[in-house]
Motif scaffolding. Structure first.
Motif, PDB file in Angstrom:
ATOM      1  N   SER A 117       0.858  -1.187   0.000  1.00  0.00           N
ATOM      2  CA  SER A 117       0.000   0.000   0.000  1.00  0.00           C
ATOM      3  C   SER A 117       0.886   1.225   0.000  1.00  0.00           C
ATOM      4  CB  SER A 117      -0.920   0.011   1.225  1.00  0.00           C
ATOM      5  OG  SER A 117      -1.725   1.181   1.237  1.00  0.00           O
ATOM      6  N   ASP A 234      -8.766   7.896   1.574  1.00  0.00           N
ATOM      7  CA  ASP A 234      -9.120   6.475   1.700  1.00  0.00           C
ATOM      8  C   ASP A 234      -9.487   6.145   3.141  1.00  0.00           C
ATOM      9  OD1 ASP A 234      -8.701   5.865  -0.982  1.00  0.00           O
ATOM     10  OD2 ASP A 234      -6.600   5.318  -0.674  1.00  0.00           O
ATOM     11  N   ASN A 262      -7.129   0.208   1.484  1.00  0.00           N
ATOM     12  CA  ASN A 262      -6.191   0.699   0.461  1.00  0.00           C
ATOM     13  C   ASN A 262      -4.944  -0.183   0.373  1.00  0.00           C
ATOM     14  OD1 ASN A 262      -4.962   1.365   2.880  1.00  0.00           O
ATOM     15  ND2 ASN A 262      -4.462   3.480   2.304  1.00  0.00           N
TER      16      ASN A 262
END
Length: 290
Positions: A117, A234, A262
């Protein structure tokens, strides 16, 4: 003998029907969950790996030890290895990660799979002050006492997102109804508000709520400590959806669903559950005095 009213008869009949109903949760197999909520103000940082369980099973999610967890600053290529404590919690004790605007990558290797991520440290707000106002008992204020407000300023520029965390007498206000996220100075991106103080309902969110959702008062000697953490958009969406799911009840409740995160499987590109976020933190505290 009088006959029962027809609606009472129907009620007694309904109460007599107690056959169990089995619901299909559509739970197939456990999935990895990564909780990587980090801060940029020093001190120990922890990432927790766990697995999902069937919603209706009532079990605690099992934690996952034995993984490799690393966070890298993509701007200066400095990497931080999180140590496995053997219980599924991975910790790093090295101080600050970087600066606002720096991009970071999370890498988790477990069971032959790699999950990644990318997030950026966003700027937080400026907390000017914490105020207390005495209120007598009323419909709005069920309890006589002091009610707090945090005066925090959103810097000009669209798209800043924050998470307010308030502590009453060192106890985090963590009821789902007490969770407060902010988009610029208001509740979401749809409002045309930017570059100003948080609106009054958000300022008031530092007061504890009772089980019915009513605010409870601070008394003389009580303390309020408030943090405003920068979060990615997010993370903002994740927390909003998670709060809605936790408080999702009643006859109009919607089907339970996981909040999207995410973090992704590096090979397949498929998303997994969880969030990676590094927050800049603003903090201020105050005690109620005579």
């Amino acid at each position: 003998m009088k006959t029962l009213p027809i609606y009472i008869s129907f009620l007694l009949l309904a109460l007599a029907c107690e056959d169990p109903i089995e619901l299909d949760s559509r739970f197939d197999e456990p999935q990895l969950v990564v909780d990587a909520w980090l801060r940029n103000d020093g001190g120990p940082q922890s990432i927790v790996l766990s697995q999902t369980v069937d919603y209706f099973a009532g079990d605690r999610p099992p934690l996952i030890p034995g993984a490799q967890v690393e966070v890298c600053n993509l701007d200066d290529q400095n990497c931080f290895t999180f140590d496995d404590d053997g219980s599924g919690t991975y910790t790093w004790n090295g101080g600050q990660f970087g600066q606002v605007g720096d991009d970071f990558e999370l890498r988790v290797e477990v069971d032959g799979q790699t999950y990644t991520s990318i997030t950026r440290i966003g700027r937080t707000t400026r907390i000017d002050s914490i105020g207390f106002e005495f209120e007598e008992e009323s419909i709005t204020f069920p309890e006589e006492g002091f009610y707090g407000q945090v005066y925090a300023f959103d810097e000009p520029g669209r798209g800043d997102t924050y998470w307010i965390r308030a502590y009453k007498n060192d106890t985090l206000l963590n009821r789902p109804s007490e969770l407060q996220v902010v988009w610029d100075a208001t509740f979401d991106a749809g409002a045309d508000i930017d570059g100003t103080y948080f609106i009054p309902p958000i300022r008031f969110s530092v007061n504890a709520l009772d089980e019915d959702g009513a605010p409870t008062a601070y008394q003389v000697g009580d303390s309020l400590f408030c943090e405003v953490l920068s979060i990615s958009q997010d993370a903002f969406r994740f927390l909003n959806i998670a709060a809605e799911q936790i408080t999702n009840e009643g006859i109009f409740a919607t089907p339970v669903a996981n909040a999207p995160g995410n973090i992704f499987n590096e090979d397949t590109g498929d998303p997994i559950l969880g969030i990676f976020n590094i927050a800049e933190v603003a903090a201020l505290g105050r005690r109620v005095e005579e």
